[in-house]
Design an enzyme around this catalytic site. Structure first.
Site, PDB file in Angstrom:
ATOM      1  N   CYS A  78      22.627 -22.086 -28.992  1.00  0.00           N
ATOM      2  CA  CYS A  78      22.118 -21.628 -30.289  1.00  0.00           C
ATOM      3  C   CYS A  78      22.028 -22.763 -31.314  1.00  0.00           C
ATOM      4  O   CYS A  78      21.487 -22.568 -32.399  1.00  0.00           O
ATOM      5  CB  CYS A  78      22.992 -20.500 -30.826  1.00  0.00           C
ATOM      6  SG  CYS A  78      22.964 -19.047 -29.770  1.00  0.00           S
ATOM      7  N   HIS A 112      23.156 -20.190 -38.570  1.00  0.00           N
ATOM      8  CA  HIS A 112      22.734 -19.502 -37.345  1.00  0.00           C
ATOM      9  C   HIS A 112      23.237 -18.063 -37.396  1.00  0.00           C
ATOM     10  O   HIS A 112      24.402 -17.808 -37.712  1.00  0.00           O
ATOM     11  CB  HIS A 112      23.301 -20.245 -36.138  1.00  0.00           C
ATOM     12  CG  HIS A 112      23.276 -19.425 -34.890  1.00  0.00           C
ATOM     13  ND1 HIS A 112      22.114 -18.842 -34.418  1.00  0.00           N
ATOM     14  CD2 HIS A 112      24.262 -19.056 -34.036  1.00  0.00           C
ATOM     15  CE1 HIS A 112      22.398 -18.166 -33.322  1.00  0.00           C
ATOM     16  NE2 HIS A 112      23.687 -18.278 -33.070  1.00  0.00           N
ATOM     17  N   ASN A 128      20.949 -11.938 -32.809  1.00  0.00           N
ATOM     18  CA  ASN A 128      21.119 -13.367 -32.517  1.00  0.00           C
ATOM     19  C   ASN A 128      19.947 -13.830 -31.648  1.00  0.00           C
ATOM     20  O   ASN A 128      19.839 -13.431 -30.492  1.00  0.00           O
ATOM     21  CB  ASN A 128      22.457 -13.566 -31.791  1.00  0.00           C
ATOM     22  CG  ASN A 128      22.733 -15.018 -31.442  1.00  0.00           C
ATOM     23  OD1 ASN A 128      21.842 -15.865 -31.497  1.00  0.00           O
ATOM     24  ND2 ASN A 128      23.961 -15.299 -31.066  1.00  0.00           N
TER      25      ASN A 128
HETATM   26  O1  UT7 Z   1      25.485 -17.591 -31.023  1.00  0.00           O
HETATM   27  C1  UT7 Z   1      26.733 -18.171 -30.801  1.00  0.00           C
HETATM   28  C2  UT7 Z   1      27.487 -17.417 -29.803  1.00  0.00           C
HETATM   29  N1  UT7 Z   1      27.947 -16.119 -30.115  1.00  0.00           N
HETATM   30  C3  UT7 Z   1      28.762 -15.828 -31.141  1.00  0.00           C
HETATM   31  O2  UT7 Z   1      29.008 -16.605 -32.023  1.00  0.00           O
HETATM   32  C4  UT7 Z   1      29.422 -14.481 -31.117  1.00  0.00           C
HETATM   33  C5  UT7 Z   1      30.854 -14.615 -31.558  1.00  0.00           C
HETATM   34  N2  UT7 Z   1      31.667 -13.403 -31.396  1.00  0.00           N
HETATM   35  C6  UT7 Z   1      31.417 -12.256 -32.045  1.00  0.00           C
HETATM   36  O3  UT7 Z   1      30.459 -12.116 -32.762  1.00  0.00           O
HETATM   37  C7  UT7 Z   1      32.429 -11.132 -31.890  1.00  0.00           C
HETATM   38  O4  UT7 Z   1      33.568 -11.640 -31.261  1.00  0.00           O
HETATM   39  C8  UT7 Z   1      31.870  -9.935 -31.096  1.00  0.00           C
HETATM   40  C9  UT7 Z   1      30.856  -9.184 -31.927  1.00  0.00           C
HETATM   41  C10 UT7 Z   1      31.251 -10.400 -29.803  1.00  0.00           C
HETATM   42  C11 UT7 Z   1      33.012  -8.959 -30.791  1.00  0.00           C
HETATM   43  O5  UT7 Z   1      33.642  -8.542 -32.004  1.00  0.00           O
HETATM   44  P1  UT7 Z   1      35.224  -8.560 -32.140  1.00  0.00           P
HETATM   45  O6  UT7 Z   1      35.537  -7.986 -33.436  1.00  0.00           O
HETATM   46  O7  UT7 Z   1      35.690  -9.966 -31.875  1.00  0.00           O
HETATM   47  O8  UT7 Z   1      35.673  -7.580 -31.005  1.00  0.00           O
HETATM   48  P2  UT7 Z   1      36.595  -7.866 -29.732  1.00  0.00           P
HETATM   49  O9  UT7 Z   1      35.852  -8.698 -28.741  1.00  0.00           O
HETATM   50  O10 UT7 Z   1      37.948  -8.344 -30.184  1.00  0.00           O
HETATM   51  O11 UT7 Z   1      36.753  -6.411 -29.159  1.00  0.00           O
HETATM   52  C12 UT7 Z   1      37.443  -5.389 -29.902  1.00  0.00           C
HETATM   53  C13 UT7 Z   1      37.278  -4.072 -29.161  1.00  0.00           C
HETATM   54  C14 UT7 Z   1      37.568  -4.180 -27.672  1.00  0.00           C
HETATM   55  O12 UT7 Z   1      38.221  -2.998 -27.256  1.00  0.00           O
HETATM   56  P3  UT7 Z   1      39.829  -2.985 -27.070  1.00  0.00           P
HETATM   57  O13 UT7 Z   1      40.122  -4.004 -26.024  1.00  0.00           O
HETATM   58  O14 UT7 Z   1      40.402  -3.323 -28.412  1.00  0.00           O
HETATM   59  O15 UT7 Z   1      40.102  -1.594 -26.624  1.00  0.00           O
HETATM   60  C15 UT7 Z   1      36.184  -4.193 -27.046  1.00  0.00           C
HETATM   61  O16 UT7 Z   1      36.178  -3.687 -25.725  1.00  0.00           O
HETATM   62  O17 UT7 Z   1      35.931  -3.609 -29.269  1.00  0.00           O
HETATM   63  C16 UT7 Z   1      35.442  -3.257 -27.961  1.00  0.00           C
HETATM   64  N3  UT7 Z   1      33.997  -3.473 -27.942  1.00  0.00           N
HETATM   65  C17 UT7 Z   1      33.139  -2.497 -28.277  1.00  0.00           C
HETATM   66  N4  UT7 Z   1      33.321  -1.231 -28.666  1.00  0.00           N
HETATM   67  C18 UT7 Z   1      32.213  -0.509 -28.950  1.00  0.00           C
HETATM   68  C19 UT7 Z   1      33.317  -4.587 -27.611  1.00  0.00           C
HETATM   69  N5  UT7 Z   1      31.995  -4.359 -27.733  1.00  0.00           N
HETATM   70  C20 UT7 Z   1      31.861  -3.077 -28.139  1.00  0.00           C
HETATM   71  C21 UT7 Z   1      30.745  -2.273 -28.427  1.00  0.00           C
HETATM   72  N6  UT7 Z   1      30.984  -0.998 -28.835  1.00  0.00           N
HETATM   73  N7  UT7 Z   1      29.467  -2.722 -28.364  1.00  0.00           N
END
Ligand code: UT7
Length: 335
Positions: A119, A246, A276
């Site tokens: 990205c 970004h 994104n």
């Molecule tokens: O372009 C450069 C590369 N990409 C990025 O910069 C992305 C960087 N990361 C992020 O934007 C965030 O980390 C995400 C949006 C990917 C995830 O958000 P988060 O607040 O960090 O969530 P998490 O990964 O800590 O997950 C929290 C919970 C998990 O459940 P448990 O383990 O707490 O029960 C996930 O399984 O949210 C769950 N989860 C979802 N729940 C509903 C993950 N995706 C989803 C979803 N819907 N789509």
């Protein structure tokens, strides 16, 4: 790493911009019908409401050509003497995307190649094109960021499918002097291969991302690179009128702005509508912000990105007047 200043009279100046999005949009509601997720989760954790997704009939090359065509609308295309395409999703492993894009634009014969830096690709491509201008290889260069990131996640992966969309953006850079509006400051770039596994895909449909770790790295790296890019042009961060980060996640870009002490009203974004879009993210946002008036001549503008690799970068520029009269004058000077 910060680049050395270009030789006198060979600075790279932004002089046009263009963008392209596939017509089809996929809303959060569309996703909840097939994934274990909710509109509220996606909006509150990422800021995304919908994204544009290309059908099988719209390739990365097609999107790149559309954005480039818009960027070339007020420029005689034959003044363009080099093309750099940033993409993580080329249509084929080999050959690169750029020669086909150049030929479809009527530019067969110019140097044309791809840059892959996740990205951050667009900032890497800008730096590369500025280098071609500084080296005297080209007086005018086209830089395109084009990606079909929606092809990368596994279709059932709720942790990645909602994040990504497709699109392209393009700018024309021309040779100019260091004191002009639109001149790129030194482009700050970096990478860290110890984080290579944090965002990886061996093929389309097989993306793995360690979201939480990437989240932390993205904030740290974009904040540090932004400070370096501002310092490189002699700005305090309080001088920044527009932060153009970004579009990975609106919470990430909000944290970056806060760490830099840049008011939230100066932070541009379009993630709600496009998600994104990888290497397309920054030029797409720039084009939309120019079109709707959020970005205009004289704004001290800071671009920053982070992505797979890991890679990151930033660059400062005073936004130029992109009116056609000025563009044509610039193009004429390049003949
Ligand atoms: O372009 C450069 C590369 N990409 C990025 O910069 C992305 C960087 N990361 C992020 O934007 C965030 O980390 C995400 C949006 C990917 C995830 O958000 P988060 O607040 O960090 O969530 P998490 O990964 O800590 O997950 C929290 C919970 C998990 O459940 P448990 O383990 O707490 O029960 C996930 O399984 O949210 C769950 N989860 C979802 N729940 C509903 C993950 N995706 C989803 C979803 N819907 N789509």
């Amino acid at each position: 790493m910060t680049a050395a200043p270009p030789p006198a009279g060979r600075a790279a100046v932004v002089c046009t911009i263009g963008a392209a999005l596939p017509p089809r949009t996929v809303s959060n509601a569309d996703l909840t019908a097939r994934l274990d997720t909710t509109d509220d989760w996606i909006r509150s954790r990422t800021g995304i409401i919908r994204r544009h997704v290309a059908g099988a009939d719209l390739s990365t090359t097609d999107l790149a050509v559309q954005a480039a065509t818009q960027a070339l609308a007020d420029v005689e295309p034959t003044t363009v003497k080099a093309l750099v395409v940033a993409t993580t999703t080329p249509d084929r492993c080999c050959p690169a995307t750029a020669p086909a894009v150049a030929t479809r634009l009527g530019l067969t014969g110019i140097p044309a190649f791809d840059v892959a830096a996740g990205c951050t690709g667009f900032l890497y491509a800008l730096a590369t094109a500025a280098g071609l201008i500084a080296a005297g290889t080209a007086r005018t260069a086209l830089v395109v960021g084009a990606d079909r990131l929606a092809t990368l996640p596994a279709p059932g992966d709720r942790t990645t499918v909602p994040l990504f969309g497709d699109g392209a953006g393009a700018v024309v850079l021309r040779c100019g002097s260091a004191d002009e509006a639109g001149v790129l400051g030194p482009v700050v770039l970096g990478s860290d291969g110890t984080g290579a596994d944090l965002i990886r895909a061996s093929r389309p449909g097989a993306l793995h991302m360690d979201g939480a770790d990437v989240f932390r790295h993205a904030i740290d790296r974009m904040s540090t690179a932004s400070r370096q890019a501002a310092t490189a042009v002699g700005w305090d961060l309080t001088d920044v009128d527009r932060l153009v980060p970004h579009q990975a996640n609106s919470r990430i870009t909000s944290f970056v702005a806060r760490q830099l002490g840049i008011p939230d009203g100066h932070r541009l974004g379009n993630i709600a509508e496009v998600g994104n879009t990888g290497a397309a993210s920054i030029p797409l946002l720039l084009a939309q912000a120019v079109a709707d008036g959020r970005l205009g001549p004289g704004h001290r503008t800071l671009l920053t990105a982070f992505g797979a690799g890991l890679t990151w970068g930033a660059v400062a520029l005073t936004w130029p007047d992109l009116s056609p009269t000025r563009l044509l004058k610039g193009a004429e000077r390049d003949r």
